[in-house]
Motif scaffolding. Structure first.
Motif, PDB file in Angstrom:
ATOM      1  N   PRO A   9     -33.672 -44.687  29.867  1.00  0.00           N
ATOM      2  CA  PRO A   9     -34.614 -45.484  30.665  1.00  0.00           C
ATOM      3  C   PRO A   9     -36.070 -45.200  30.301  1.00  0.00           C
ATOM      4  O   PRO A   9     -36.901 -46.107  30.334  1.00  0.00           O
ATOM      5  N   ALA A  10     -36.373 -43.962  29.918  1.00  0.00           N
ATOM      6  CA  ALA A  10     -37.749 -43.608  29.565  1.00  0.00           C
ATOM      7  C   ALA A  10     -38.194 -44.212  28.243  1.00  0.00           C
ATOM      8  O   ALA A  10     -39.382 -44.273  27.952  1.00  0.00           O
ATOM      9  N   GLU A  11     -37.247 -44.670  27.435  1.00  0.00           N
ATOM     10  CA  GLU A  11     -37.565 -45.216  26.113  1.00  0.00           C
ATOM     11  C   GLU A  11     -37.393 -46.727  26.036  1.00  0.00           C
ATOM     12  O   GLU A  11     -37.469 -47.306  24.952  1.00  0.00           O
ATOM     13  N   ARG A  12     -37.178 -47.379  27.157  1.00  0.00           N
ATOM     14  CA  ARG A  12     -36.973 -48.825  27.158  1.00  0.00           C
ATOM     15  C   ARG A  12     -38.279 -49.542  26.802  1.00  0.00           C
ATOM     16  O   ARG A  12     -39.369 -49.003  26.983  1.00  0.00           O
ATOM     17  N   GLN A  13     -38.150 -50.744  26.300  1.00  0.00           N
ATOM     18  CA  GLN A  13     -39.286 -51.590  25.953  1.00  0.00           C
ATOM     19  C   GLN A  13     -39.271 -52.807  26.873  1.00  0.00           C
ATOM     20  O   GLN A  13     -38.492 -53.740  26.649  1.00  0.00           O
ATOM     21  N   PRO A  14     -40.102 -52.822  27.916  1.00  0.00           N
ATOM     22  CA  PRO A  14     -40.061 -53.936  28.872  1.00  0.00           C
ATOM     23  C   PRO A  14     -40.183 -55.319  28.232  1.00  0.00           C
ATOM     24  O   PRO A  14     -39.450 -56.240  28.592  1.00  0.00           O
ATOM     25  N   LYS A  15     -41.073 -55.494  27.279  1.00  0.00           N
ATOM     26  CA  LYS A  15     -41.235 -56.807  26.644  1.00  0.00           C
ATOM     27  C   LYS A  15     -39.982 -57.165  25.846  1.00  0.00           C
ATOM     28  O   LYS A  15     -39.534 -58.314  25.845  1.00  0.00           O
ATOM     29  N   ALA A  63     -28.454 -57.460  38.206  1.00  0.00           N
ATOM     30  CA  ALA A  63     -28.861 -56.077  37.964  1.00  0.00           C
ATOM     31  C   ALA A  63     -28.954 -55.260  39.248  1.00  0.00           C
ATOM     32  O   ALA A  63     -29.123 -54.036  39.188  1.00  0.00           O
ATOM     33  N   GLY A  64     -28.886 -55.916  40.390  1.00  0.00           N
ATOM     34  CA  GLY A  64     -28.992 -55.203  41.659  1.00  0.00           C
ATOM     35  C   GLY A  64     -30.400 -54.737  41.973  1.00  0.00           C
ATOM     36  O   GLY A  64     -30.604 -53.698  42.585  1.00  0.00           O
ATOM     37  N   ILE A  65     -31.378 -55.525  41.517  1.00  0.00           N
ATOM     38  CA  ILE A  65     -32.784 -55.222  41.791  1.00  0.00           C
ATOM     39  C   ILE A  65     -33.423 -56.456  42.406  1.00  0.00           C
ATOM     40  O   ILE A  65     -32.840 -57.539  42.398  1.00  0.00           O
ATOM     41  N   THR A  66     -34.638 -56.294  42.918  1.00  0.00           N
ATOM     42  CA  THR A  66     -35.336 -57.448  43.482  1.00  0.00           C
ATOM     43  C   THR A  66     -36.032 -58.229  42.373  1.00  0.00           C
ATOM     44  O   THR A  66     -36.296 -57.692  41.276  1.00  0.00           O
ATOM     45  N   LEU A  67     -36.329 -59.468  42.663  1.00  0.00           N
ATOM     46  CA  LEU A  67     -37.064 -60.301  41.716  1.00  0.00           C
ATOM     47  C   LEU A  67     -38.419 -59.678  41.421  1.00  0.00           C
ATOM     48  O   LEU A  67     -38.874 -59.667  40.269  1.00  0.00           O
ATOM     49  N   GLU A  68     -39.049 -59.123  42.427  1.00  0.00           N
ATOM     50  CA  GLU A  68     -40.353 -58.478  42.238  1.00  0.00           C
ATOM     51  C   GLU A  68     -40.239 -57.264  41.306  1.00  0.00           C
ATOM     52  O   GLU A  68     -41.099 -57.050  40.457  1.00  0.00           O
ATOM     53  N   GLU A  69     -39.168 -56.486  41.445  1.00  0.00           N
ATOM     54  CA  GLU A  69     -38.973 -55.332  40.557  1.00  0.00           C
ATOM     55  C   GLU A  69     -38.792 -55.791  39.118  1.00  0.00           C
ATOM     56  O   GLU A  69     -39.336 -55.180  38.187  1.00  0.00           O
ATOM     57  N   PRO A 105     -38.052 -45.868  36.258  1.00  0.00           N
ATOM     58  CA  PRO A 105     -36.930 -45.610  35.359  1.00  0.00           C
ATOM     59  C   PRO A 105     -35.589 -46.098  35.907  1.00  0.00           C
ATOM     60  O   PRO A 105     -34.703 -46.470  35.137  1.00  0.00           O
ATOM     61  N   GLU A 106     -35.418 -46.121  37.217  1.00  0.00           N
ATOM     62  CA  GLU A 106     -34.166 -46.623  37.793  1.00  0.00           C
ATOM     63  C   GLU A 106     -34.041 -48.124  37.570  1.00  0.00           C
ATOM     64  O   GLU A 106     -32.963 -48.627  37.237  1.00  0.00           O
ATOM     65  N   VAL A 107     -35.130 -48.847  37.722  1.00  0.00           N
ATOM     66  CA  VAL A 107     -35.135 -50.284  37.448  1.00  0.00           C
ATOM     67  C   VAL A 107     -34.835 -50.503  35.967  1.00  0.00           C
ATOM     68  O   VAL A 107     -34.021 -51.363  35.608  1.00  0.00           O
ATOM     69  N   ALA A 108     -35.450 -49.725  35.099  1.00  0.00           N
ATOM     70  CA  ALA A 108     -35.223 -49.850  33.657  1.00  0.00           C
ATOM     71  C   ALA A 108     -33.755 -49.586  33.314  1.00  0.00           C
ATOM     72  O   ALA A 108     -33.164 -50.290  32.493  1.00  0.00           O
ATOM     73  N   ARG A 109     -33.171 -48.574  33.945  1.00  0.00           N
ATOM     74  CA  ARG A 109     -31.763 -48.261  33.691  1.00  0.00           C
ATOM     75  C   ARG A 109     -30.869 -49.425  34.089  1.00  0.00           C
ATOM     76  O   ARG A 109     -29.997 -49.850  33.324  1.00  0.00           O
ATOM     77  N   ARG A 110     -31.109 -49.989  35.263  1.00  0.00           N
ATOM     78  CA  ARG A 110     -30.292 -51.114  35.732  1.00  0.00           C
ATOM     79  C   ARG A 110     -30.447 -52.339  34.831  1.00  0.00           C
ATOM     80  O   ARG A 110     -29.474 -53.026  34.530  1.00  0.00           O
ATOM     81  N   ILE A 111     -31.658 -52.599  34.414  1.00  0.00           N
ATOM     82  CA  ILE A 111     -31.906 -53.739  33.534  1.00  0.00           C
ATOM     83  C   ILE A 111     -31.197 -53.529  32.199  1.00  0.00           C
ATOM     84  O   ILE A 111     -30.524 -54.425  31.688  1.00  0.00           O
ATOM     85  N   GLY A 112     -31.327 -52.337  31.626  1.00  0.00           N
ATOM     86  CA  GLY A 112     -30.682 -52.051  30.352  1.00  0.00           C
ATOM     87  C   GLY A 112     -29.173 -52.182  30.424  1.00  0.00           C
ATOM     88  O   GLY A 112     -28.543 -52.785  29.547  1.00  0.00           O
ATOM     89  N   GLU A 113     -28.572 -51.635  31.470  1.00  0.00           N
ATOM     90  CA  GLU A 113     -27.118 -51.721  31.634  1.00  0.00           C
ATOM     91  C   GLU A 113     -26.676 -53.172  31.803  1.00  0.00           C
ATOM     92  O   GLU A 113     -25.657 -53.591  31.252  1.00  0.00           O
ATOM     93  N   THR A 114     -27.452 -53.936  32.548  1.00  0.00           N
ATOM     94  CA  THR A 114     -27.107 -55.344  32.774  1.00  0.00           C
ATOM     95  C   THR A 114     -27.235 -56.144  31.489  1.00  0.00           C
ATOM     96  O   THR A 114     -26.374 -56.973  31.175  1.00  0.00           O
ATOM     97  N   LEU A 115     -28.284 -55.905  30.720  1.00  0.00           N
ATOM     98  CA  LEU A 115     -28.445 -56.595  29.444  1.00  0.00           C
ATOM     99  C   LEU A 115     -27.281 -56.279  28.511  1.00  0.00           C
ATOM    100  O   LEU A 115     -26.698 -57.188  27.908  1.00  0.00           O
TER     101      LEU A 115
END
Length: 79
Positions: free
Chosen positions: A7-13, A33-39, A54-64
């Motif tokens: 999660p610490a190495e994710r690239q948001p863009k 992903a189990g997160i809010t639209l705002e997150e 980092p928790e949001v990043a982890r969820r996004i990465g796993e979902t992707l």
């Protein structure tokens, strides 16, 4: 299958572009992903030199990873 990224190495863009390639609307992806639209929005708009949750990043990465392994019907393939 891709190697999991910390999660610490994710690239948001990059993750934003991956979501777009799946053809998923932000609200549908956030729900998956189990997160809010705002997150999701806050994460995807993070500048390279800024921190993100980092928790949001982890969820996004796993979902992707999960959705790319079994693409939704919304995915657009261009040759």
């Amino acid at each position: 299958m891709s190697i999991p990224v910390s999660p610490a190495e994710r690239q948001p863009k990059g993750d934003h572009n991956r979501r777009l390639s799946l053809g998923m609307e932000p609200d549908a992806f956030a729900a998956a992903a189990g997160i809010t639209l705002e997150e999701l929005r806050e994460y995807e708009l993070t500048s390279p030199d800024h921190r993100y949750n980092p928790e949001v990043a982890r969820r996004i990465g796993e979902t992707l990873d999960r959705l790319e392994a079994n693409p939704p019907n919304t995915q657009r393939v261009e040759n």
